[in-house]
Write a protein that holds these residues in place. Structure first.
Motif: not given
Length: 347
Positions: A182-183, A38-40, A44-45
């Motif tokens: 996004s990468l 559920q992490l965005t 998470r990054a």
């Protein structure tokens, strides 16, 4: 160390306020896997970057140094021929070996009946998948395969290379630069370890259906019987490779021969996840492992521990056999409520 953990954890637990009668009932806590899912991507990054800096970067350097040392010492005439009758003199090269497990404050890794228990939190689980991604293989014993039916795959740790090479926006351009999140590559990540099962008799193959191409370390008799036979399969993707090695007097895979066979197979680093019997037996052979990663969670299970009776501790006589001696540098990293203790050679 235990006192320090309690001093940090107990005050925060004691000051937690109890909701009043009109307060809504608290939501049940998420499991570690569900919390990670559920992490965005950005969160998470961020978590991953912290774990990479605290633990993973040093581990990767240690693995690279070990592989370079053993590769240069290997005989090139025989290193490319697995199980060759012509062996180089001296100790056979072996992979870099990391022992890792999660335990409760009372030193337990499973419930009293031996059943598996989710001990650590989401950040520690992310670290575990990072450890898997950093190694060529993840090893467990046959009992763990039968009890847990594990996947032994990396499902949460993404490659950091795309994040490091993020393009910047051009001057005067209205398009913003892509963010690090996004990468991130799509799930599951591509850096997958090879599942390895320590199973002298191949008894656990019928329970290995969740693994992708597991490699079985087994006795030479079992490997010979497997040739030409159809092993039990639970999924169409299950392809089992039997790698024979010598057995000791108790019928268990001989550690020296098993690790050398993995090196000959091209595996340069192994993460040993369990179970208790496998980890305890390797702890008694300190010359065969290089790194320990122990996660301690603030719970008490009153269950089953590693069964290290007779082992005088990682700083005792057994540790004298290690190249860095009994005064190896231990580091403690806090990941939310969990404490992760790591021991790397030469640090």
């Amino acid at each position: 160390t235990l006192v320090a953990i309690l001093l940090v954890w107990l005050p925060s637990a004691a000051t937690t306020s109890t909701p009043g009668p009109s307060a809504p009932p608290p939501l049940p806590p998420l499991g570690a896997h569900e919390e990670l899912r559920q992490l965005t991507p950005a969160m998470r990054a961020s978590w991953q970057a912290g774990v990479e800096m605290a633990i993973m970067a040093d581990l990767r350097r240690s693995i690279d140094a070990h592989c370079a040392e053993h590769q240069s010492a290997a005989n090139p005439a025989t290193a490319s021929r697995p199980h060759s009758a012509q062996r180089p003199t001296g100790p056979r090269p072996r992979p870099f070996v990391t022992l890792t497990w999660a335990q409760s404050l009372d030193g337990c890794i499973a419930a009293a009946d031996g059943s598996p228990v989710a001990i650590s939190g989401a950040k520690s689980l992310l670290m575990t998948h990072g450890l898997r991604a950093a190694h060529d293989a993840v090893m467990v014993g046959a009992g763990t395969v039968v009890a847990d039916r594990p996947q032994l795959s990396n499902r949460y740790w993404a490659s950091l290379e795309p994040m490091a090479s993020a393009p910047e926006s051009k001057p005067g351009s209205s398009e913003p630069a892509p963010s690090a999140s996004s990468l991130l590559p799509p799930s599951p990540p591509s850096n997958q370890p090879r599942p390895v099962v320590l199973d002298p008799s191949l008894r656990s193959v019928a329970h290995a259906g969740r693994m992708d191409m597991p490699l079985y370390l087994c006795g030479r008799t079992a490997a010979k019987e497997e040739e030409g036979s159809t092993l039990p399969r639970m999924t169409s993707r299950l392809t089992v490779e039997a790698l024979p090695c010598g057995l000791d007097a108790d019928g268990r895979c001989h550690w020296d021969d098993a690790l050398a066979a993995l090196w000959d197979r091209g595996i340069r680093s192994v993460m040993v996840e369990g179970g208790a019997t496998v980890i305890a037996s390797l702890l008694r052979r300190p010359e065969l492992w290089d790194c320990v990663v122990v996660t301690v969670s603030p719970v008490c299970l009153f269950g089953v521990g590693l069964g290290l009776e007779g082992l005088e501790g990682l700083g005792g006589p057994a540790a004298n056999a290690r190249a860095d001696g009994p005064t190896a540098s231990w580091r403690c990293v806090r990941l939310d409520a969990d404490f992760v203790f790591t021991d790397l050679p030469g640090r």
